[in-house]
Enzyme design. Structure first.
Site, PDB file in Angstrom:
ATOM      1  N   LYS A  62       1.584   5.072   6.316  1.00  0.00           N
ATOM      2  CA  LYS A  62       0.545   5.526   5.701  1.00  0.00           C
ATOM      3  C   LYS A  62       1.521   6.554   5.963  1.00  0.00           C
ATOM      4  CE  LYS A  62      -2.357   2.137   5.171  1.00  0.00           C
ATOM      5  NZ  LYS A  62      -2.469   2.077   3.878  1.00  0.00           N
ATOM      6  N   SER A  76       1.017  -1.013  -0.069  1.00  0.00           N
ATOM      7  CA  SER A  76       0.260   0.118   0.000  1.00  0.00           C
ATOM      8  C   SER A  76       0.788   0.852   0.078  1.00  0.00           C
ATOM      9  CB  SER A  76      -0.657   0.286   1.131  1.00  0.00           C
ATOM     10  OG  SER A  76      -0.368   0.576   2.236  1.00  0.00           O
TER      11      SER A  76
END
Length: 249
Positions: free
Chosen positions: A91, A50
């Site tokens: 993230k 991701s």
């Protein structure tokens, strides 16, 4: 004892002293750098793609232990939030308290407070977001997105939460500074310049480079010192054998 023998003996003693000093200083630098890094950094293994290409699945990273109030836009952070599964996740911070993050403008770019944001870290071929959204980040919170936008469950997935998909600053446990495994893929995590001109700027580099330099220099000194000591010992033994041979001859 001849003058040559005395000179050789003095050189031998100097060589051993310098060898011992090099090994001692090398040990201090090596252990100090290693200990410094161990205290300030935590290793993690990346579970998914991701955040590719910045970090990819299976890579091992080092994250500097920091408090949430030290986080700035553009940082790649490790955090744990009960609403996101209460597991360490990685993230990128694209918005902080008071920011309005939206997508997309006419050119398909993410906007921050109405200004288009350049995102060179996105995976090639990815759009800033397939789904249109807009979220205002509450104070004390962070809006987080993956660099592989087409394959990332991030703040966009949690937009219906009370905090508009953002997480509290105190959920952050580290800021990613480097990829350290596999060895052929080692690299530092750069701070994107697109956030540099915004209020607060970007984070300064962590202390990983100085710590790594101390470890490297310490390793070299230990090896050189040990090699010098061994060479000095061999030369003294050869000189002793030559001297003894001449006496008996």
């Amino acid at each position: 004892m001849s003058r040559a023998e005395r000179t050789g003996g003095a050189r031998g003693r100097l060589g051993r002293a310098l060898s011992s000093l090099a090994v001692a200083v090398g040990c201090v630098l090596f252990l100090g750098g290693f200990g410094w890094a161990a205290v300030l950094y935590q290793p993690y293994t990346v579970p998914s793609d991701s955040m590719a290409p910045t970090v990819s699945a299976g890579e091992r990273i080092l994250a500097q232990r920091i408090d949430g109030d030290q986080v700035k836009r553009g940082d790649v952070v490790v955090f744990r939030d009960p609403m996101w599964g209460d597991l360490p996740m990685i993230k990128r911070v694209v918005g902080v308290g008071g920011d309005t993050v939206a997508c997309c403008d006419k050119r398909g770019r993410l906007t921050l407070d109405g200004e288009a944001l350049d995102e060179p870290y996105l995976r090639q071929g990815d759009r800033a977001s397939f789904e249109a959204f807009e979220a205002t980040v509450p104070e004390g919170h962070l809006f987080l997105l993956g660099d592989h936008r087409n394959d990332s469950l991030d703040s966009r997935t949690h937009l219906q939460d009370a905090a508009n998909g953002s997480v509290k600053r105190d959920t952050v446990v580290g800021r990613v500074d480097a990829v350290v495994w596999p060895l052929g893929e080692t690299r530092m995590t750069e701070r994107p310049g697109s956030f540099a001109d915004l209020p607060g700027g970007v984070s300064s580099p962590g202390p990983l480079r100085p710590a790594a330099l101390a470890i490297a220099v310490g390793t070299v000194l230990i090896l050189v010192g040990a090699a010098t000591g061994a060479i000095t010992t061999v030369r003294e033994r050869r000189a002793g054998l030559t001297h003894n041979g001449g006496t008996h001859g």
